[in-house]
Design an enzyme around this catalytic site. Structure first.
Site, short mmCIF file in Angstrom:
data_model
loop_
_atom_site.label_atom_id
_atom_site.label_comp_id
_atom_site.label_asym_id
_atom_site.label_seq_id
_atom_site.Cartn_x
_atom_site.Cartn_y
_atom_site.Cartn_z
N ASP A 120 0.81 -1.23 0.00
CA ASP A 120 0.00 0.00 0.00
C ASP A 120 0.84 1.27 0.00
O ASP A 120 0.41 2.31 0.52
CB ASP A 120 -0.96 0.02 1.21
CG ASP A 120 -1.89 -1.16 1.23
OD1 ASP A 120 -2.27 -1.62 0.14
OD2 ASP A 120 -2.23 -1.63 2.32
N LYS B 129 2.24 2.23 -5.09
CA LYS B 129 2.91 1.71 -6.29
C LYS B 129 2.08 1.96 -7.55
O LYS B 129 2.63 2.24 -8.61
CB LYS B 129 3.17 0.20 -6.14
CG LYS B 129 4.06 -0.16 -4.96
CD LYS B 129 4.19 -1.66 -4.79
CE LYS B 129 2.93 -2.35 -4.32
NZ LYS B 129 2.52 -2.09 -2.93
N GLY C 292 -4.10 -4.23 -4.43
CA GLY C 292 -5.12 -3.22 -4.72
C GLY C 292 -4.40 -1.94 -5.12
O GLY C 292 -4.02 -1.16 -4.28
N HIS C 293 -4.16 -1.79 -6.40
CA HIS C 293 -3.38 -0.66 -6.86
C HIS C 293 -4.29 0.44 -7.40
O HIS C 293 -5.04 0.23 -8.34
CB HIS C 293 -2.37 -1.11 -7.93
CG HIS C 293 -1.34 -2.06 -7.36
ND1 HIS C 293 -0.34 -2.62 -8.10
CD2 HIS C 293 -1.16 -2.52 -6.09
CE1 HIS C 293 0.42 -3.39 -7.31
NE2 HIS C 293 -0.09 -3.35 -6.09
N GLN D 38 2.29 -5.95 -3.20
CA GLN D 38 2.64 -6.06 -1.77
C GLN D 38 3.94 -5.27 -1.52
O GLN D 38 4.17 -4.29 -2.20
CB GLN D 38 2.78 -7.52 -1.33
CG GLN D 38 1.45 -8.28 -1.30
CD GLN D 38 0.97 -8.75 -2.66
OE1 GLN D 38 1.69 -9.41 -3.38
NE2 GLN D 38 -0.25 -8.39 -3.03
P1 IMO Z 1 -0.69 -4.04 -2.50
O1 IMO Z 1 -0.14 -4.62 -3.78
C1 IMO Z 1 -0.91 -4.45 1.82
C2 IMO Z 1 -1.08 -8.53 3.42
C3 IMO Z 1 -2.34 -9.02 4.09
C4 IMO Z 1 -1.76 -9.97 5.12
C5 IMO Z 1 -0.59 -10.60 4.38
C6 IMO Z 1 -0.90 -11.94 3.75
O2 IMO Z 1 -1.95 -3.31 -2.64
O3 IMO Z 1 0.37 -3.24 -1.81
P2 IMO Z 1 -2.28 -12.65 1.59
O4 IMO Z 1 -3.73 -12.50 1.25
O5 IMO Z 1 -1.37 -11.98 0.59
O6 IMO Z 1 -1.87 -14.06 1.87
O7 IMO Z 1 -2.09 -11.86 2.99
O8 IMO Z 1 -0.23 -9.67 3.36
N1 IMO Z 1 -1.25 -8.02 2.06
C7 IMO Z 1 -1.16 -6.72 1.72
N2 IMO Z 1 -0.98 -5.63 2.49
N3 IMO Z 1 -0.96 -4.32 0.50
C8 IMO Z 1 -1.11 -5.41 -0.29
O9 IMO Z 1 -1.05 -5.34 -1.63
C9 IMO Z 1 -1.26 -6.68 0.31
N4 IMO Z 1 -1.45 -7.94 -0.14
C10 IMO Z 1 -1.42 -8.75 0.93
O10 IMO Z 1 -3.07 -7.96 4.69
O11 IMO Z 1 -1.24 -9.25 6.21
MG MG Z 2 -3.15 -2.00 -1.65
#
Ligand code: IMO
Ligand code: MG
Length: 416
Positions: free
Chosen positions: A13, A16, A40-41, A208
């Site tokens: 988050d 990106k 979630g971009h 992530q």
């Molecule tokens: P973007 O790309 C923030 C977190 C989840 C959880 C951990 C594992 O938008 O930055 P998962 O469903 O991937 O097995 O969850 O990772 N998580 C994220 N946190 N931004 C994301 O994506 C995330 N994708 C997974 O909240 O702690």
């Molecule tokens: Mg996100």
């Protein structure tokens, strides 16, 4: 003229999506190499907000080619719904979106299994079946897109599910999903090799963040893929020599969703103020994000893991209201000083952050676009980050809008 990776330097988050969209102007192909629809971009263009989960964020500009690599896990319904949603918003992807025939497929039982596992041991996942799908991949019992588009796949799945009624709806959708997915499927490694041969420029989009990386993150509170720049080569089927520059994206503070240690977390009014001002609620799940001060111990580690050439600092304007701004430079465990990011959760929860305090700038940086316009106290804060990390800042984001960005001289080096 090289290729660039944009990676999350914190816990996801970081913004990106905006940065990939912005810099995609200079590249021909935008490629996702890991993760899935847990991402979630958000991209904001002229006041309109779009949230992407699987489609690369650089595809809003006509003519850009998007690749979803073999390292990504794909839920077919999620992908097709996203394509449909974007088409309804006026964007078309025919002929310019490619998904790897080697990507693993998220199937219904991955979500069922995750529900069970989260009940037993909470990680706070996005509940998209991401972890169980990667488990099946590593366990060599997964199904890939190449399997999914074969006509006998439905039969194979029927055997997997037996008479489980929970799978009935999905099984009935398979023939239609297969036909719709088929046109996007290709050997992405070959496509990228050809593009590289033609001198096309590639932009790699991380999902992530480094601190959620399966190897380097705060294990076991991580996602199940290689989010850091190291994942690009395996996640796309290209040689590591084609990753030329790495841009690490970090907020001017930090956030995290889900469980796991976070030494600089603010469980007080200040944390709430950041959450409110920064609208720190999950783009996909709506969960409130945990907020805290910037942690330079973690960020230094992240810069090292990625070999980051430069940094992009996002959401600077959220700190405009603060009287003073803190940044963590080391931890203390008991009477011990810790300057390297610890591996164990037990150590991390005992870490007390040691802060350096800066006076706030108490003026508006929202939507600023010129370096000279940044308040002196903000520049001092940013200079300290650069010095501490021995890494230049290439850009500062001052609002979710594409063009509300301050460029530093290091940006040109990044693009060269
Ligand atoms: P973007 O790309 C923030 C977190 C989840 C959880 C951990 C594992 O938008 O930055 P998962 O469903 O991937 O097995 O969850 O990772 N998580 C994220 N946190 N931004 C994301 O994506 C995330 N994708 C997974 O909240 O702690
Ligand atoms: Mg996100």
């Amino acid at each position: 003229m090289g290729n660039l990776a944009v990676v999350g330097a914190q816990w996801g988050d970081e913004g990106k999506g905006k940065i990939v969209d912005l810099v995609s102007l200079h590249y021909d192909i935008v490629a996702r190499y890991q993760g899935g629809h847990n991402a979630g971009h958000t991209v904001v263009i002229e006041g309109k907000s779009y949230i992407l989960q699987l489609i690369p964020s650089g595809m809003f500009r006509g003519g850009k080619v998007g690749v979803i690599g073999n390292g990504v896990v794909i839920e077919p319904n999620a992908l097709l719904q996203e394509i449909r949603r974007m088409e309804a918003a006026g964007f078309t992807f025919d002929g310019r979106l490619h998904i790897s025939d080697r990507a693993n497929v998220i199937l219904p039982h991955h979500r069922w299994r995750e529900e069970e596992e989260e009940k037993k041991r909470k990680i706070g996942t996005t509940m998209r079946g991401i972890g169980p799908c990667y488990e099946d991949k590593a366990g060599r019992r997964g199904f890939r897109i190449a399997d999914f588009i074969r006509s006998e796949f439905e039969e194979r799945l029927r055997t997997v599910y037996g008479g489980d009624s929970r799978a009935a709806e999905f099984l009935s959708q398979v023939p239609e999903l297969r036909e719709k997915i088929r046109s996007y499927v290709c050997n992405c490694s070959a496509l990228l090799a050809e593009a590289i041969g033609q001198g096309k420029r590639l932009l790699f989009e991380g999902a992530q963040g480094t601190m959620l990386d399966i190897d380097h993150g705060t294990y076991p509170f991580v996602t199940s893929s290689s989010c850091a720049a190291g994942g690009i080569s395996t996640g796309l089927g290209i040689g590591p020599k084609h990753v030329h520059k790495v841009l690490g994206v970090s907020k001017a503070y930090l956030t995290r969703v889900g469980e796991g240690p976070l030494p600089t977390e603010l469980n007080d009014e200040l944390g709430q103020l950041i959450r409110q001002r920064g609208k720190e609620f999950g783009a996909i799940t709506g969960r409130p994000r945990r907020c805290g001060w910037l942690d330079l111990v973690a960020l230094k580690y992240s810069v090292q893991i990625n070999g980051a050439d430069a940094l992009c600092i996002t959401k600077l304007d959220i700190l405009d209201a603060m009287d003073e701004i803190r940044v963590c430079t080391e931890y203390e465990i008991g009477n011990q000083t810790v300057t390297h990011f610890p591996a164990s959760t037990e150590d991390l929860v005992r870490c007390k952050p040691v802060y350096r305090t800066f006076p706030g700038w108490k003026s508006n940086t929202f939507a600023l676009r010129k370096l000279e316009a940044l308040p002196a106290n903000a520049r001092r804060y940013l200079e300290f980050i650069e010095e501490f990390l021995q890494t230049p800042i290439a850009m500062i984001s001052t609002s979710p809008e594409r063009d509300d960005t301050v460029f530093y001289p290091a940006f040109d080096v990044l693009l060269s």
